[in-house]
Design an enzyme around this catalytic site. Sequence first.
Site, PDB file in Angstrom:
ATOM      1  N   ASP A  65      41.401  43.200  38.513  1.00  0.00           N
ATOM      2  CA  ASP A  65      41.026  42.086  37.640  1.00  0.00           C
ATOM      3  C   ASP A  65      40.153  41.093  38.386  1.00  0.00           C
ATOM      4  O   ASP A  65      40.258  40.967  39.608  1.00  0.00           O
ATOM      5  CB  ASP A  65      42.281  41.319  37.174  1.00  0.00           C
ATOM      6  CG  ASP A  65      43.112  42.104  36.200  1.00  0.00           C
ATOM      7  OD1 ASP A  65      42.613  42.420  35.120  1.00  0.00           O
ATOM      8  OD2 ASP A  65      44.271  42.413  36.533  1.00  0.00           O
ATOM      9  N   TYR A  67      39.189  37.362  39.728  1.00  0.00           N
ATOM     10  CA  TYR A  67      39.988  36.204  40.115  1.00  0.00           C
ATOM     11  C   TYR A  67      40.036  35.233  38.938  1.00  0.00           C
ATOM     12  O   TYR A  67      39.060  35.090  38.196  1.00  0.00           O
ATOM     13  CB  TYR A  67      39.392  35.517  41.337  1.00  0.00           C
ATOM     14  CG  TYR A  67      39.381  36.391  42.579  1.00  0.00           C
ATOM     15  CD1 TYR A  67      40.571  36.748  43.215  1.00  0.00           C
ATOM     16  CD2 TYR A  67      38.188  36.848  43.128  1.00  0.00           C
ATOM     17  CE1 TYR A  67      40.565  37.537  44.357  1.00  0.00           C
ATOM     18  CE2 TYR A  67      38.164  37.631  44.273  1.00  0.00           C
ATOM     19  CZ  TYR A  67      39.361  37.977  44.884  1.00  0.00           C
ATOM     20  OH  TYR A  67      39.353  38.762  46.010  1.00  0.00           O
ATOM     21  N   PHE A  78      36.848  42.051  44.477  1.00  0.00           N
ATOM     22  CA  PHE A  78      37.272  41.480  45.763  1.00  0.00           C
ATOM     23  C   PHE A  78      36.378  40.343  46.255  1.00  0.00           C
ATOM     24  O   PHE A  78      36.725  39.656  47.202  1.00  0.00           O
ATOM     25  CB  PHE A  78      37.377  42.559  46.863  1.00  0.00           C
ATOM     26  CG  PHE A  78      38.452  43.576  46.589  1.00  0.00           C
ATOM     27  CD1 PHE A  78      39.784  43.282  46.836  1.00  0.00           C
ATOM     28  CD2 PHE A  78      38.127  44.814  46.064  1.00  0.00           C
ATOM     29  CE1 PHE A  78      40.782  44.216  46.568  1.00  0.00           C
ATOM     30  CE2 PHE A  78      39.115  45.761  45.791  1.00  0.00           C
ATOM     31  CZ  PHE A  78      40.439  45.463  46.047  1.00  0.00           C
ATOM     32  N   HIS A 187      47.005  48.940  49.119  1.00  0.00           N
ATOM     33  CA  HIS A 187      46.161  47.789  48.775  1.00  0.00           C
ATOM     34  C   HIS A 187      46.102  46.807  49.957  1.00  0.00           C
ATOM     35  O   HIS A 187      47.077  46.678  50.714  1.00  0.00           O
ATOM     36  CB  HIS A 187      46.743  47.088  47.543  1.00  0.00           C
ATOM     37  CG  HIS A 187      45.805  46.159  46.863  1.00  0.00           C
ATOM     38  ND1 HIS A 187      45.655  44.846  47.267  1.00  0.00           N
ATOM     39  CD2 HIS A 187      44.966  46.342  45.817  1.00  0.00           C
ATOM     40  CE1 HIS A 187      44.767  44.261  46.482  1.00  0.00           C
ATOM     41  NE2 HIS A 187      44.329  45.148  45.601  1.00  0.00           N
TER      42      HIS A 187
END
Length: 233
Positions: A65, A67, A78, A187
């Site tokens: 998703d 931010y 990212f 992750h």
Amino acid sequence: MIKSLPSCWKKLLNSDLANESFKKLCAFVQSERKKNIIFPSEELCFAAFTNTPLEKVKVVILGQDPYHNEGQANGLSFSVASGTKIPPSLKNIYKELKSDLGIEISTSGNLESWANQGVLLLNATLTVGAHEPGSHQKKGWEEFTNAVIQKLSEEKKNLVFILWGNYAQKKIELIDASKHCILKSVHPSPFSARNGFFGSKPFSKTNEYLNWVGKKKIDWELKNDCQQLSLLE
């Protein structure tokens, strides 16, 4: 909503853009923008595609998703806008980059230079409500981005797919492993990074593969923002 999507991507995704699911998604996002603050801005919604034209794609890094706080999302997975405090997962990405390739940790969280070299920084969901993580999941974005991954796999060869975490790794079924390189690990989140992300060497492995198939390596080094180093503290 798709006016900012480059024509090369529109051609690849023509049937997906025309289907009923995508039309409903567009209507949902447009309606939400009238009522609420939505990230990223409309002009940055397809930034992953505008920064990385189809013909330049060499690497895909899949996020989940955007931010959801003010000033962060810039349409690239990212990545955050220049001058923004670097999020925890990106800090860990930078730590692994230094460990892997000896590249000093940047004070900038903007990954546009990666995107401009052919790294498609793709989130599975391309919009989110302000301060409402996951609020635009299961509205149609996943169907659209799954199509992106599958068609890249079908239409191109010798791509590197970097899949961090269980969510990203579920996309393996969309990728033809016989013609592409798949790199996977846990992750980079602070909750999991020490369980296999640190030491996974995704950056050097990507460049080794690109070199092996005769493609130009990615220059992973990032320029610093004119900000205080406290952004990383």
